[in-house]
Design an enzyme around this catalytic site. Structure first.
Site, PDB file in Angstrom:
ATOM      1  N   ARG A 145       0.884  -1.075  -0.019  1.00 48.08           N
ATOM      2  CA  ARG A 145       0.069  -0.203  -0.001  1.00 48.08           C
ATOM      3  C   ARG A 145       0.833   1.278  -0.091  1.00 48.08           C
ATOM      4  O   ARG A 145       0.569   2.410  -0.604  1.00 48.08           O
ATOM      5  CB  ARG A 145      -1.061  -0.013   0.970  1.00 48.08           C
ATOM      6  CG  ARG A 145      -1.688   1.162   1.293  1.00 48.08           C
ATOM      7  CD  ARG A 145      -2.970   1.287   2.064  1.00 48.08           C
ATOM      8  NE  ARG A 145      -2.863   0.508   3.291  1.00 48.08           N
ATOM      9  CZ  ARG A 145      -2.182   1.055   4.288  1.00 48.08           C
ATOM     10  NH1 ARG A 145      -1.644   2.131   4.691  1.00 48.08           N
ATOM     11  NH2 ARG A 145      -2.099   0.268   5.608  1.00 48.08           N
TER      12      ARG A 145
ATOM     13  N   TYR B 238     -15.361  17.076 -16.517  1.00 48.30           N
ATOM     14  CA  TYR B 238     -15.549  15.541 -16.774  1.00 48.30           C
ATOM     15  C   TYR B 238     -16.828  15.177 -15.900  1.00 48.30           C
ATOM     16  O   TYR B 238     -16.887  15.640 -14.612  1.00 48.30           O
ATOM     17  CB  TYR B 238     -14.534  14.531 -16.386  1.00 48.30           C
ATOM     18  CG  TYR B 238     -14.508  13.054 -16.261  1.00 48.30           C
ATOM     19  CD1 TYR B 238     -14.848  12.304 -17.589  1.00 48.30           C
ATOM     20  CD2 TYR B 238     -14.582  12.380 -15.124  1.00 48.30           C
ATOM     21  CE1 TYR B 238     -15.095  11.208 -17.345  1.00 48.30           C
ATOM     22  CE2 TYR B 238     -14.811  11.041 -15.203  1.00 48.30           C
ATOM     23  CZ  TYR B 238     -15.083  10.380 -16.299  1.00 48.30           C
ATOM     24  OH  TYR B 238     -15.249   8.934 -16.350  1.00 48.30           O
TER      25      TYR B 238
ATOM     26  N   ASP C  25      -6.263  18.660 -14.803  1.00 51.37           N
ATOM     27  CA  ASP C  25      -6.541  17.188 -15.354  1.00 51.37           C
ATOM     28  C   ASP C  25      -6.191  17.299 -16.774  1.00 51.37           C
ATOM     29  O   ASP C  25      -6.643  17.887 -17.553  1.00 51.37           O
ATOM     30  CB  ASP C  25      -8.271  17.005 -15.196  1.00 51.37           C
ATOM     31  CG  ASP C  25      -8.504  15.583 -15.678  1.00 51.37           C
ATOM     32  OD1 ASP C  25      -7.534  15.189 -16.386  1.00 51.37           O
ATOM     33  OD2 ASP C  25      -9.485  15.302 -15.184  1.00 51.37           O
TER      34      ASP C  25
ATOM     35  N   LYS D 123      -7.034   6.238 -19.919  1.00 49.84           N
ATOM     36  CA  LYS D 123      -6.880   6.801 -21.234  1.00 49.84           C
ATOM     37  C   LYS D 123      -5.601   6.787 -22.227  1.00 49.84           C
ATOM     38  O   LYS D 123      -5.017   5.815 -22.290  1.00 49.84           O
ATOM     39  CB  LYS D 123      -7.712   8.028 -21.147  1.00 49.84           C
ATOM     40  CG  LYS D 123      -8.790   8.254 -20.181  1.00 49.84           C
ATOM     41  CD  LYS D 123      -9.970   7.686 -20.487  1.00 49.84           C
ATOM     42  CE  LYS D 123     -11.085   7.523 -19.492  1.00 49.84           C
ATOM     43  NZ  LYS D 123     -11.383   8.703 -18.670  1.00 49.84           N
TER      44      LYS D 123
HETATM   45  C1  LIG Z   1     -11.854   9.089 -17.602  1.00 47.89           C
HETATM   46  C2  LIG Z   1     -11.623  10.363 -17.022  1.00 47.89           C
HETATM   47  C3  LIG Z   1     -11.520  10.700 -15.449  1.00 47.89           C
HETATM   48  C4  LIG Z   1     -11.863   9.468 -14.683  1.00 47.89           C
HETATM   49  O1  LIG Z   1     -10.902   8.636 -14.708  1.00 47.89           O
HETATM   50  P1  LIG Z   1     -11.353   7.009 -14.290  1.00 47.89           P
HETATM   51  O2  LIG Z   1     -10.034   6.420 -14.526  1.00 47.89           O
HETATM   52  O3  LIG Z   1     -12.454   6.420 -15.046  1.00 47.89           O
HETATM   53  O4  LIG Z   1     -11.463   6.961 -12.885  1.00 47.89           O
HETATM   54  C5  LIG Z   1     -11.166  11.854 -14.933  1.00 47.89           C
HETATM   55  N1  LIG Z   1     -11.122  12.918 -15.918  1.00 47.89           N
HETATM   56  C6  LIG Z   1     -11.107  12.787 -17.274  1.00 47.89           C
HETATM   57  C7  LIG Z   1     -10.913  13.870 -18.122  1.00 47.89           C
HETATM   58  C8  LIG Z   1     -11.480  11.583 -17.954  1.00 47.89           C
HETATM   59  O5  LIG Z   1     -11.614  11.450 -19.111  1.00 47.89           O
END
Ligand SMILES: *Cc1c(COP(=O)(O)O)cnc(C)c1O
Length: 379
Positions: A46, A98, A170, A195
């Site tokens: 962890r 998001y 982000d 992603k």
């Molecule tokens: C998909 C996404 C998230 C969340 O990520 P997860 O891996 O699904 O928890 C946050 N911000 C953006 C811009 C995203 O495309």
């Protein structure tokens, strides 16, 4: 060394026993100590694991930061970042962030006493007007989803510095290959590594990257205390994916530009939202703050839901699926899928209608993607 070289090599070399070319997966919960005071740098997974550290070193280098913590999902990365603040603190975010982030802010963290304002962030003046004596943070997400509005990162960080606010970006939609928010003055970067960083649609993950020691220590503390770190196997998958980030992004955006140009000229398409088109109102800003235009785009078709349905039915290459950033092209319908949790009114206010289709362009050959979408649009 250059970006592509660091992506392949940084942090990877973790096998002192056999010199394997790739990082071993260390599927262990605990590590034996040599004696009562010494261990080999890890004691409990962890808190830290060599496979996860390899990924963290790699991403730190790609973003040009000080430290990275790899988490179980993008959402858990955002949860970790939000723990820099306490009840009563005010955070300014875009009104088109998001959906999962919006839910976390407006529901979960609001319930815990944090305060949020959601503003049209493409106009820095609206951000400035929202700053109060309680404001501690500006949350930046650019380009936005699904309509590809940009936030002028440097304008926002300049504003934030005047009021001593932390800025968090982000950077999921661009990846560090195409946008490096630290160079524009941002303090903390989060990613959904699900992603582009992983890029193969086979894992969910996230990370928080910091660029100075104090915030790095706070984030590391939270990730350990809350138990947000990703598993060694997931870290290994993302590290495998990250090595090809540069070449993948080049292929993604080459195809995206071709698809966007075809769509812009198609008689059954009303509007294309892609920063790489000169017609995009923030094309110049995209050129200034990004190293490319990325591979996310949306378009409005002539007609409505029935016509959209035909496009999804007729396409043979684009999977009808949410998510983005994988090697395979995906197409989805924000109205009933990615943005269904917004109220109808909020969707219309944001500009999302029954005409809107969002596309994540993969790395297939541009000619095949263009041909498939073109025939799908002949409804
Ligand atoms: C998909 C996404 C998230 C969340 O990520 P997860 O891996 O699904 O928890 C946050 N911000 C953006 C811009 C995203 O495309």
């Amino acid at each position: 060394m250059k970006f592509e070289t660091r992506a392949v090599h940084t942090g990877v070399d973790k096998d002192s026993a056999y010199n394997s070319a790739t990082t071993p997966i260390y599927p262990t919960s605990t590590f034996a100590w040599d004696n009562l005071t010494t261990n080999r740098g890890f004691d409990y997974t962890r808190s830290g694991n060599p496979t996860r550290s390899a990924l963290e070193e790699n991403i730190t280098s790609l973003e040009g930061g000080y430290q990275c913590r790899a988490t179980s999902t993008g959402m858990s990365a955002i949860v970790a970042a939000l723990h820099l603040f306490k009840p009563g603190d005010h955070i300014i975010a875009g009104d088109d962030i998001y959906g999962g982030t919006y839910r976390l802010f407006a529901d979960v963290f609001t319930g815990m006493g944090l305060k949020f304002s959601f503003v049209k962030m493409r106009e820095p003046g609206r951000v400035e007007a929202a700053i109060t004596s309680e404001t501690r943070c500006i949350w930046i997400e650019t380009p936005s989803n699904p309509l590809m509005n940009l936030v002028d990162i440097e304008a926002i960080t300049t504003l934030a510095k005047k009021s001593n606010l932390i800025t968090i970006a982000d950077n999921t939609f661009m990846s560090p290959y195409l946008q490096r928010p630290f160079e524009l003055g941002v303090d903390v970067i989060v990613h959904s590594t699900t992603k582009y960083l992983n890029g193969h649609s086979d894992v969910v993950g996230g990370c928080v990257v910091t660029r100075e020691k104090e915030l790095a220590e706070k984030v590391a503390y939270t990730v350990n205390a809350l138990g947000l770190g990703c598993s060694p196997f997931d870290a290994w998958l993302v590290l495998r994916g990250v090595k090809t980030l540069g070449p993948r992004m080049e292929a993604h955006q080459r195809a995206a530009q071709a698809v966007a140009e075809m769509l812009a000229a198609h008689p059954n398409v009303e509007h294309v939202y892609y920063p790489g088109l000169k017609s995009h109102p923030q094309h110049e800003l995209a050129r200034k703050q990004q190293y490319g235009f990325g591979a996310m785009l949306s378009f409005d078709i002539k007609g409505g839901r029935a016509e959209a349905e035909k496009v999804f039915e007729r396409s043979k290459l684009f999977l009808l699926a949410e998510s983005l950033g994988g090697v395979e092209s995906l197409m989805e319908y924000p109205e009933t899928m990615s943005h269904a949790s917004m109220t109808l009114e909020a969707r219309r206010e944001a500009g999302i209608t029954e005409k809107t289709i969002r596309v994540s362009i993969g790395i297939e050959h541009p000619d095949d993607l263009v041909a498939d979408l073109k025939q799908a649009l002949d409804f």
